[in-house]
Write a protein that holds these residues in place. Structure first.
Motif, PDB file in Angstrom:
ATOM      1  N   ASP A   6      44.856  29.111 -62.869  1.00 58.39           N
ATOM      2  CA  ASP A   6      45.330  30.206 -63.955  1.00 58.39           C
ATOM      3  C   ASP A   6      45.048  31.476 -63.617  1.00 58.39           C
ATOM      4  N   ALA A   7      45.389  31.836 -62.356  1.00 60.84           N
ATOM      5  CA  ALA A   7      44.898  33.170 -61.606  1.00 60.84           C
ATOM      6  C   ALA A   7      45.376  34.310 -62.660  1.00 60.84           C
ATOM      7  N   SER A   8      46.505  34.330 -63.074  1.00 63.84           N
ATOM      8  CA  SER A   8      47.037  35.149 -64.081  1.00 63.84           C
ATOM      9  C   SER A   8      46.217  35.347 -65.409  1.00 63.84           C
ATOM     10  N   ILE A   9      45.787  34.258 -65.894  1.00 64.55           N
ATOM     11  CA  ILE A   9      44.838  34.211 -66.960  1.00 64.55           C
ATOM     12  C   ILE A   9      43.346  34.733 -66.862  1.00 64.55           C
ATOM     13  N   ILE A  10      42.954  34.451 -65.445  1.00 67.02           N
ATOM     14  CA  ILE A  10      41.612  35.006 -64.946  1.00 67.02           C
ATOM     15  C   ILE A  10      41.639  36.538 -64.851  1.00 67.02           C
ATOM     16  N   ASN A  11      42.622  36.962 -64.104  1.00 64.15           N
ATOM     17  CA  ASN A  11      42.530  38.511 -64.054  1.00 64.15           C
ATOM     18  C   ASN A  11      43.841  38.878 -63.407  1.00 64.15           C
ATOM     19  N   ARG A 143      30.480  35.650 -69.848  1.00 65.67           N
ATOM     20  CA  ARG A 143      31.294  36.547 -68.854  1.00 65.67           C
ATOM     21  C   ARG A 143      31.392  35.643 -67.528  1.00 65.67           C
ATOM     22  N   TYR A 144      32.332  35.557 -66.970  1.00 63.84           N
ATOM     23  CA  TYR A 144      32.856  34.550 -65.800  1.00 63.84           C
ATOM     24  C   TYR A 144      33.145  35.702 -64.585  1.00 63.84           C
ATOM     25  N   THR A 145      32.736  35.128 -63.366  1.00 63.04           N
ATOM     26  CA  THR A 145      32.983  36.087 -62.379  1.00 63.04           C
ATOM     27  C   THR A 145      33.470  35.113 -61.089  1.00 63.04           C
ATOM     28  N   TYR A 146      34.617  35.509 -60.661  1.00 63.12           N
ATOM     29  CA  TYR A 146      35.507  34.647 -59.482  1.00 63.12           C
ATOM     30  C   TYR A 146      35.535  35.451 -58.250  1.00 63.12           C
ATOM     31  N   VAL A 147      35.613  34.712 -57.322  1.00 61.17           N
ATOM     32  CA  VAL A 147      35.955  34.951 -55.938  1.00 61.17           C
ATOM     33  C   VAL A 147      37.021  34.415 -55.288  1.00 61.17           C
ATOM     34  N   SER A 148      38.169  35.250 -54.646  1.00 65.02           N
ATOM     35  CA  SER A 148      39.341  34.577 -54.141  1.00 65.02           C
ATOM     36  C   SER A 148      39.330  34.901 -52.718  1.00 65.02           C
ATOM     37  N   MET A 149      39.246  33.630 -51.765  1.00 64.20           N
ATOM     38  CA  MET A 149      38.889  33.712 -50.609  1.00 64.20           C
ATOM     39  C   MET A 149      40.065  33.294 -49.697  1.00 64.20           C
ATOM     40  N   PHE A 169      45.003  30.537 -47.420  1.00 59.55           N
ATOM     41  CA  PHE A 169      44.188  30.795 -48.818  1.00 59.55           C
ATOM     42  C   PHE A 169      43.431  29.866 -48.913  1.00 59.55           C
ATOM     43  N   ILE A 170      42.115  29.955 -49.008  1.00 60.93           N
ATOM     44  CA  ILE A 170      41.313  28.843 -49.288  1.00 60.93           C
ATOM     45  C   ILE A 170      41.120  28.403 -50.751  1.00 60.93           C
ATOM     46  N   GLY A 171      41.027  29.436 -51.570  1.00 61.42           N
ATOM     47  CA  GLY A 171      41.010  29.248 -53.161  1.00 61.42           C
ATOM     48  C   GLY A 171      40.208  30.115 -53.961  1.00 61.42           C
ATOM     49  N   ILE A 172      40.116  30.070 -54.953  1.00 62.63           N
ATOM     50  CA  ILE A 172      39.516  30.735 -56.123  1.00 62.63           C
ATOM     51  C   ILE A 172      38.268  30.035 -56.700  1.00 62.63           C
ATOM     52  N   PHE A 173      37.106  30.581 -56.371  1.00 61.90           N
ATOM     53  CA  PHE A 173      36.253  29.968 -56.825  1.00 61.90           C
ATOM     54  C   PHE A 173      35.126  30.427 -58.160  1.00 61.90           C
ATOM     55  N   LEU A 174      34.673  29.922 -58.843  1.00 57.51           N
ATOM     56  CA  LEU A 174      33.801  30.434 -60.207  1.00 57.51           C
ATOM     57  C   LEU A 174      32.567  30.597 -59.524  1.00 57.51           C
ATOM     58  N   LEU A 175      31.918  31.741 -59.851  1.00 54.84           N
ATOM     59  CA  LEU A 175      30.429  32.273 -59.030  1.00 54.84           C
ATOM     60  C   LEU A 175      29.545  31.539 -60.124  1.00 54.84           C
TER      61      LEU A 175
END
Length: 179
Positions: A6-11, A143-149, A169-175
């Protein structure tokens, strides 16, 4: 085009970046200026704690397995499996922001670990501080923080000009939360 999770929902910025970079991951396109495409979207090279990433991930590591560990109870790390032998866990670090090609900024917190912390999700982020962070503008107790790699190989051709592989594209990870 498939959008991860849900990339668009995350940010919205995360979603926009994914859409803009998608063409480079799926098509045979000229990758001459791929570095500038990533830098303009505030994607920067990661570092490794105590190890030079260029020495660790060099031509001898091509075709080998890289494992990324985003266990919620520890600092994210990388393990490189070379010919059956493992490097062991090496902690991932955000860019130090000092490379002239990446732009100069000051990462906060200064330890640069990929952890969810107030230094990453405050709205004080700008081109001088945490230029690699997109603030969502949301508030609340949780609060959540993600990294896109993405991963790509970089090198120099016989004319000493930079050359790049097609990014993957590796993915989006929750930190994980700062402990």
């Amino acid at each position: 085009m498939p959008v991860p999770g849900d990339a668009s929902i995350i940010n919205q910025t995360l979603y926009s970046d994914y859409v803009a970079l998608y063409q480079y991951t799926t098509n045979t396109v000229d990758t001459t200026n791929i570095a500038s495409q990533f830098y303009s979207r505030h994607y920067y090279s990661l570092d490794l704690e105590g190890v030079d990433i260029d020495s660790e991930l060099n031509s001898s590591s091509l075709g080998k397995t890289i494992s990324l560990d985003f266990d919620p109870n520890q600092t994210p790390s990388m393990n490189l499996n070379l010919s059956g032998s493992s490097t062991g866990e090496i902690r991932l670090l955000r860019s130090d922001g000092r490379s002239a090609s990446e732009g100069i900024f000051t990462p906060v917190p200064s330890d640069r670990y990929l952890l969810n912390s107030s230094g990453l999700y405050t709205n004080n982020n700008n081109s001088a501080q945490n230029a690699d962070v997109a603030y969502t503008g949301s508030s609340g107790e949780v609060r959540y923080t993600y990294v896109s790699m993405y991963i790509l190989a970089a090198g120099i051709d016989t004319n000493y000009s930079p050359v790049y592989s097609q990014p993957t594209f590796i993915g989006i990870f929750l930190l994980p939360d700062l402990h």
